[in-house]
Structure formats: structure tokens, C-alpha cells
Design an enzyme around this catalytic site. Structure first.
Site, PDB file in Angstrom:
ATOM      1  N   GLY A  31      11.987 -84.143  60.890  1.00 30.69           N
ATOM      2  CA  GLY A  31      13.392 -84.457  60.670  1.00 30.69           C
ATOM      3  C   GLY A  31      14.197 -83.290  60.131  1.00 30.69           C
ATOM      4  O   GLY A  31      13.770 -82.137  60.239  1.00 30.69           O
ATOM      5  N   LEU A  33      16.923 -82.365  61.520  1.00 32.73           N
ATOM      6  CA  LEU A  33      16.901 -81.719  62.841  1.00 32.73           C
ATOM      7  C   LEU A  33      17.983 -80.657  62.976  1.00 32.73           C
ATOM      8  O   LEU A  33      19.071 -80.764  62.411  1.00 32.73           O
ATOM      9  CB  LEU A  33      17.074 -82.776  63.930  1.00 32.73           C
ATOM     10  N   HIS A  37      14.828 -77.878  66.993  1.00 32.80           N
ATOM     11  CA  HIS A  37      14.228 -79.145  67.422  1.00 32.80           C
ATOM     12  C   HIS A  37      14.846 -79.601  68.752  1.00 32.80           C
ATOM     13  O   HIS A  37      14.148 -80.074  69.645  1.00 32.80           O
ATOM     14  CB  HIS A  37      14.485 -80.239  66.379  1.00 32.80           C
ATOM     15  N   ASP A 151       6.223 -72.020  64.442  1.00 31.55           N
ATOM     16  CA  ASP A 151       5.027 -72.299  63.645  1.00 31.55           C
ATOM     17  C   ASP A 151       3.810 -71.834  64.451  1.00 31.55           C
ATOM     18  O   ASP A 151       3.052 -72.640  65.000  1.00 31.55           O
ATOM     19  CB  ASP A 151       4.957 -73.797  63.334  1.00 31.55           C
ATOM     20  N   GLN A 154       0.317 -72.985  63.608  1.00 30.95           N
ATOM     21  CA  GLN A 154       0.240 -74.426  63.874  1.00 30.95           C
ATOM     22  C   GLN A 154       0.039 -74.696  65.365  1.00 30.95           C
ATOM     23  O   GLN A 154      -0.681 -75.621  65.750  1.00 30.95           O
ATOM     24  CB  GLN A 154       1.526 -75.099  63.372  1.00 30.95           C
ATOM     25  N   SER A 187      14.408 -76.432  58.883  1.00 33.42           N
ATOM     26  CA  SER A 187      14.973 -77.494  58.045  1.00 33.42           C
ATOM     27  C   SER A 187      15.151 -76.986  56.618  1.00 33.42           C
ATOM     28  O   SER A 187      16.082 -77.370  55.915  1.00 33.42           O
ATOM     29  CB  SER A 187      14.045 -78.709  58.044  1.00 33.42           C
ATOM     30  N   ARG A 188      14.260 -76.105  56.199  1.00 33.68           N
ATOM     31  CA  ARG A 188      14.328 -75.588  54.823  1.00 33.68           C
ATOM     32  C   ARG A 188      15.559 -74.710  54.591  1.00 33.68           C
ATOM     33  O   ARG A 188      15.947 -74.491  53.447  1.00 33.68           O
ATOM     34  CB  ARG A 188      13.055 -74.810  54.485  1.00 33.68           C
TER      35      ARG A 188
HETATM   36  P1  AMP Z   1       9.254 -79.461  61.828  1.00 30.29           P
HETATM   37  O1  AMP Z   1      10.266 -80.569  61.821  1.00 30.29           O
HETATM   38  O2  AMP Z   1       9.665 -78.269  61.036  1.00 30.29           O
HETATM   39  O3  AMP Z   1       7.858 -79.941  61.545  1.00 30.29           O
HETATM   40  O4  AMP Z   1       9.228 -78.935  63.327  1.00 30.29           O
HETATM   41  C1  AMP Z   1       9.004 -79.795  64.416  1.00 30.29           C
HETATM   42  C2  AMP Z   1       8.787 -78.952  65.650  1.00 30.29           C
HETATM   43  O5  AMP Z   1       9.940 -78.142  65.873  1.00 30.29           O
HETATM   44  C3  AMP Z   1       7.595 -77.996  65.497  1.00 30.29           C
HETATM   45  O6  AMP Z   1       6.898 -77.931  66.729  1.00 30.29           O
HETATM   46  C4  AMP Z   1       8.277 -76.695  65.155  1.00 30.29           C
HETATM   47  O7  AMP Z   1       7.513 -75.555  65.518  1.00 30.29           O
HETATM   48  C5  AMP Z   1       9.546 -76.786  65.984  1.00 30.29           C
HETATM   49  N1  AMP Z   1      10.580 -75.893  65.432  1.00 30.29           N
HETATM   50  C6  AMP Z   1      10.937 -75.772  64.128  1.00 30.29           C
HETATM   51  N2  AMP Z   1      11.870 -74.807  63.987  1.00 30.29           N
HETATM   52  C7  AMP Z   1      12.102 -74.309  65.235  1.00 30.29           C
HETATM   53  C8  AMP Z   1      12.962 -73.288  65.765  1.00 30.29           C
HETATM   54  N3  AMP Z   1      13.768 -72.569  64.986  1.00 30.29           N
HETATM   55  N4  AMP Z   1      12.926 -73.050  67.097  1.00 30.29           N
HETATM   56  C9  AMP Z   1      12.115 -73.765  67.915  1.00 30.29           C
HETATM   57  N5  AMP Z   1      11.277 -74.736  67.477  1.00 30.29           N
HETATM   58  C10 AMP Z   1      11.275 -75.015  66.162  1.00 30.29           C
END
Ligand code: AMP
Length: 284
Positions: A31, A33, A37, A151, A154, A187-188
């Protein structure tokens, strides 16, 4: 967009969709977002008839209680963004749907991947990531999974999880979305003001610096300069590393596929970023 809060109801609904021949793409998130995302949702829309997104702040992957407690939550706004993105289904479970009383956490043998870099600084983190992804995939059973290169480690862990659990799901790794300063969307970042975001953009500048100077400057020198630049912007550095893009082991030869990864904390907000440095086809 249909919102499901119960795993059983979602499972039954998606089973019907599958039986009607709908190919589905899945985007798991925590979330808060942003456009990063949404680029995953976009890719999933292009490749599939049906898109499922989940929002669940997974307690199992937080090794730090404060980090979990301060993780941004913007559900109403997230729902608006997802409605606008054309997402078909949102799964918004409570913790008891993912980890019911009967849940017995498996151990995932990730090998060294679990203990390097993020793993070294966030003990237990990747076991927690595997738990939630494994559970979500059991419920959603998608044809394709969309994850972000942001990530990087990950992504390697999730690919390994799919092999360990013998799942035939196509994984799509989507490039990192950045703001105009180069700062990777996260998100951070909601916890940073504009002045802090400005300083945080040093992280992506340092990654570009690696890319530019990889073949002309010795690696130890690059790493020292990078760490100094991050520290002068106010970061407390967990690691700055240039490593093999598949194993994440220290680089031994600059001609092997390499990725630069950084994790560092700015004014209490821990950020990560990465950049592949060469032969991109041999990376994720
Ligand atoms: P999170 O909500 O941070 O757990 O991220 C959910 C998904 O979105 C994960 O697969 C992340 O790698 C991807 N994600 C997070 N930030 C970005 C970004 N800046 N660009 C592309 N994908 C992202």
C-alpha cells in the site's frame, strides 16, 4: 474494482474466473501506492485479461517494530488510484486472513541470498517476505506475477521461492520508477519533506556515478567516494555494494554481470536503491 477482505471469498471468485479462461496478473503491495506500483499494475493490465492487486502491510517481514508502526497507510487514496488504473480486484486482508491461528510458518531454504546485504541488516526479513508471498500465491493462484526491480534482492528471493515451491508462474520484473531528481519512488518517501527528498536523491546520483566510472576507476575507490557522498548528504549507510547480479556475491571481475546496491537511512527513514551496471540481459 471488486474489493475482497476474506481469503476464502477471493479464492472462490478467482477459481471461477480461471474456469472461465481468464488469465490473471498479480501485483502484491504493502500500500501507500505511488506511480511505481501503478507501473506494475499497468504492465499487468497489458499482459493479462484480469489484474489482482493486494495491499497488506506484512508484519512478518519487519524486523524493526518502529518501522512497522510508522509504515505509511493511505488506504482511501490507494483505492482511488487502483480504481483509476483499471485494476479488477483488490485483496485487502486483515492479518488473520494471511496468518490464521492454524498457520504454521514454513522455513524457506534461500541459501546465502537470505543472509547477504538486506538479509544481513534485516534478520528474518526474507523469510517474512516468503511467508506472505507464498500465502498470497496460494490464495490468488495467478498466471503471472509483477514485481519491481527497486527491491532487487527481493526479486531474486521471490524467483527462488517460486522454484522451491515448484510454481509455474511467469515473473515480470518492472524497472524502477523515479521522480525527476532521480529518487526512486517509495512509500517511505512520504516520511520525507522536500528538503530531505533533495538530499535523498544523492542515492541515485551515486548509482549513476558507479555506472559511469566502473571501467575507469578501481572499485574500492568508487565505493569509498560513494559512501562519503552519501554520508555528507546526511545518510547513515548500511551498505554500498557492487556485486554479482545473480548471486549477490562480491564482484571479482568487472566484466561479470554487476549490480550496485545501496541501503541507507536519512533522518530515520531507511531507503534502498540499485542500478544494474552492465550486460542487463544477464541480470534478473
Ligand atoms: P511495496 O509496496 O513497497 O512492498 O512494493 C510492492 C511492489 O512494488 C514490489 O514489487 C516493489 O518492488 C514494487 N515497487 C516499489 N517501488 C517501486 C518503484 N519505484 N518502481 C517500480 N516498482 C516499485
Amino acid at each position: 474494482m471488486i474489493i475482497f477482505r476474506k481469503a476464502a471469498a477471493l479464492f472462490t471468485y478467482l477459481k471461477e474466473q480461471r474456469e472461465n479462461g481468464l488469465i490473471s496478473g498479480f501485483v502484491p503491495t504493502m500500500g501507500a501506492l505511488h506511480d511505481g506500483h501503478l507501473s506494475l499494475i499497468d504492465a499487468a493490465k497489458k499482459g493479462n485479461l484480469f489484474v489482482v492487486c493486494s495491499i497488506f502491510v506484512n508484519p512478518a517481514q519487519f524486523n524493526n517494530k518502529d518501522d512497522f508502526a510508522t509504515y505509511p497507510v493511505t488506504i482511501e487514496h490507494d483505492i482511488e488510484l487502483l480504481e483509476g488504473s483499471g485494476c479488477d480486484v483488490l485483496f485487502l486482508p486483515g492479518a488473520e486472513e494471511i496468518y490464521p491461528k492454524t498457520y504454521d510458518a514454513p522455513y524457506y531454504d534461500l541459501g546465502l541470498l537470505e543472509y547477504l546485504l538486506e538479509g544481513a541488516h534485516r534478520p528474518g526479513h526474507f523469510q517474512g517476505v516468503c511467508r506472505v508471498v507464498d500465502r498470497l500465491l496460494d490464495i490468488v493462484r495467478p498466471d503471472a506475477l509483477y514485481i519491481g526491480q527497486k527491491d532487487y534482492q527481493q526479486c531474486l528471493v521471490i524467483k527462488k521461492l517460486l522454484r522451491i515451491t515448484d510454481r509455474q508462474i511467469t515473473t515480470h520484473v518492472i524497472p524502477t520508477k523515479r521522480d525527476p531528481s532521480g529518487l526512486a519512488l517509495s512509500s517511505r518517501n512520504l516520511r520525507l519533506n522536500n528538503e530531505q527528498k533533495n538530499r535523498a536523491s544523492v542515492m541515485s546520483q551515486v548509482l549513476q556515478f558507479f555506472k559511469k566510472n566502473l571501467y575507469t576507476t578501481p572499485l574500492p575507490q568508487l565505493l569509498t567516494v560513494a559512501t562519503e557522498r552519501l554520508e555528507s548528504a546526511g545518510f547513515i549507510v548500511d551498505y554500498v555494494a557492487v556485486v554479482n547480479a545473480q548471486t549477490l556475491q562480491p564482484a571479482t571481475d568487472i566484466n561479470e554481470p554487476l549490480v550496485a546496491l545501496i541501503a541507507a537511512t536519512l533522518d530515520g527513514v531507511r531507503l534502498i536503491d540499485n542500478e544494474v551496471l552492465n550486460s542487463p540481459s544477464k541480470h534478473l
